[in-house]
Design a protein around this motif. Structure first.
Motif, PDB file in Angstrom:
ATOM      1  N   THR A  28      -6.032  16.396  -4.073  1.00 34.26           N
ATOM      2  CA  THR A  28      -5.634  15.335  -3.142  1.00 34.26           C
ATOM      3  C   THR A  28      -4.268  14.756  -3.461  1.00 34.26           C
ATOM      4  O   THR A  28      -3.468  14.492  -2.561  1.00 34.26           O
ATOM      5  CB  THR A  28      -6.685  14.211  -3.101  1.00 34.26           C
ATOM      6  OG1 THR A  28      -6.195  13.140  -2.294  1.00 34.26           O
ATOM      7  CG2 THR A  28      -7.015  13.663  -4.483  1.00 34.26           C
ATOM      8  N   THR A  32      -1.052  15.382  -0.922  1.00 31.02           N
ATOM      9  CA  THR A  32      -0.467  14.256  -0.200  1.00 31.02           C
ATOM     10  C   THR A  32       0.992  14.028  -0.589  1.00 31.02           C
ATOM     11  O   THR A  32       1.816  13.688   0.268  1.00 31.02           O
ATOM     12  CB  THR A  32      -1.284  12.968  -0.420  1.00 31.02           C
ATOM     13  OG1 THR A  32      -1.412  12.711  -1.824  1.00 31.02           O
ATOM     14  CG2 THR A  32      -2.653  13.086   0.189  1.00 31.02           C
ATOM     15  N   GLN A 204      -3.699   7.300   2.291  1.00 29.56           N
ATOM     16  CA  GLN A 204      -2.628   8.279   2.232  1.00 29.56           C
ATOM     17  C   GLN A 204      -2.610   9.151   3.485  1.00 29.56           C
ATOM     18  O   GLN A 204      -3.552   9.149   4.282  1.00 29.56           O
ATOM     19  CB  GLN A 204      -2.786   9.143   0.985  1.00 29.56           C
ATOM     20  CG  GLN A 204      -2.803   8.355  -0.310  1.00 29.56           C
ATOM     21  CD  GLN A 204      -1.508   7.602  -0.552  1.00 29.56           C
ATOM     22  OE1 GLN A 204      -0.419   8.146  -0.373  1.00 29.56           O
ATOM     23  NE2 GLN A 204      -1.609   6.332  -0.942  1.00 29.56           N
ATOM     24  N   THR A 211      -8.335  12.280   3.333  1.00 33.93           N
ATOM     25  CA  THR A 211      -7.354  11.243   3.046  1.00 33.93           C
ATOM     26  C   THR A 211      -7.870  10.417   1.882  1.00 33.93           C
ATOM     27  O   THR A 211      -9.075  10.378   1.617  1.00 33.93           O
ATOM     28  CB  THR A 211      -7.071  10.356   4.270  1.00 33.93           C
ATOM     29  OG1 THR A 211      -5.991   9.454   3.962  1.00 33.93           O
ATOM     30  CG2 THR A 211      -8.290   9.548   4.667  1.00 33.93           C
TER      31      THR A 211
END
Length: 285
Positions: A28, A32, A204, A211
């Motif tokens: 993640t 991101t 994010q 997310t």
């Protein structure tokens, strides 16, 4: 194995997307950060370095990065690659000041880095990655959520800086232009009571159907009323209704945050550690 390092986020995403997409939750942070670079939601200073590890047939088998003036961040990597990865970053990012990743991987990288650079280290923070399970929205909390607007940017910057100061987070400091872009994208939220903001939560950029919630902050004078729990739950519900899976990190040294996120339905996944590298004290003779 072959290591490639680039500052081109667009090329990096194209090269590593198939590998990262096998486990977007595990990656993640990397996913991101790369997306923010590609979409202009990250301050571009040209210093970020993205690493990919390739097998003999060219397939990507590991990823890591040094981005945004922060420490090296480790994605999934074979254990035997951590020494050459440390050597590669020592050459490409000699100003690196630490490492973050799953506990065993970060410990191994830190050991190799300290031997290579002749420095010491200290553990800065341990965090736990959570994913949203069955959401439970708190009831009876005064106030209501709303998306932050351009008029709230100064408040968002100030609260983000206050949070960083409170947890003693190293630079870089919040960039108002970056926060303004993320507010404009609808990713920062406030909880209000009587028209007065009392808590903040952001999420994010969505990547691969995921997310991540963060930052979350309530000023000390407003704590103890359930505002952060209620706001995080409401933002989580809005994200899930948009078809997204949701995750977040907590500081393991903060029992309050770990308790409230579990209470609204977040489930633990993995533990991470951040090490900071420090010059060893001179030996007197």
């Amino acid at each position: 194995m072959r290591i490639e390092i680039t500052g081109d986020a667009v090329a990096y995403r194209a090269a590593t997307e198939a590998f990262v997409s096998r486990d977007f939750l595990r990656h993640t942070v990397i996913a991101t950060v790369v997306a923010n670079h590609v979409d202009g939601q990250q301050a571009a200073d040209g210093t970020s370095r993205f690493l990919s590890l390739h097998a003999a047939d060219g397939a990507v088998v590991g990823v890591a990065m040094w981005a945004g003036g922060r420490e090296v961040y480790l994605g999934q990597l074979p254990a035997e690659s951590l020494r050459p990865v440390a050597e590669a970053f020592a050459a490409a990012a000699p100003g690196n000041t630490g490492v973050e990743g799953l506990v065993a991987a970060a410990e191994s990288f830190a050991e190799h880095w300290c031997a290579l650079r002749g420095v010491g280290l200290r553990e800065d923070v341990r965090t736990r990655l959570f994913r949203l399970g069955e959401l439970r929205v708190p009831r009876g909390v005064a106030g209501a959520p709303r998306r932050a607007a351009d008029r709230d940017v100064a408040l968002c910057v100030a609260w983000f800086e206050a949070m960083r100061h409170e947890i003693d987070l190293a630079p870089p400091h919040p960039n108002p232009d970056v926060i303004r872009k993320r507010v404009a994208a609808g990713r920062w939220w406030l909880w209000e009571v009587g028209g007065r903001p009392v808590s903040l939560a952001a999420h994010q950029i969505p990547v691969g159907g995921w997310t991540r919630i963060g930052p979350v902050y309530t000023p000390p004078a407003e704590r103890g009323h359930g505002y952060a729990s209620a706001l995080t739950a409401q933002v989580s519900r809005a994200l899930r209704r948009n078809g997204l899976d949701v995750c977040l990190f907590t500081d393991l040294a903060n029992p309050t945050s770990n308790r409230i996120y579990r209470a609204i339905g977040y489930q633990p996944v993995d533990d991470f550690v951040n090490y900071v590298f420090e010059d060893r004290p001179a030996v007197s003779r």
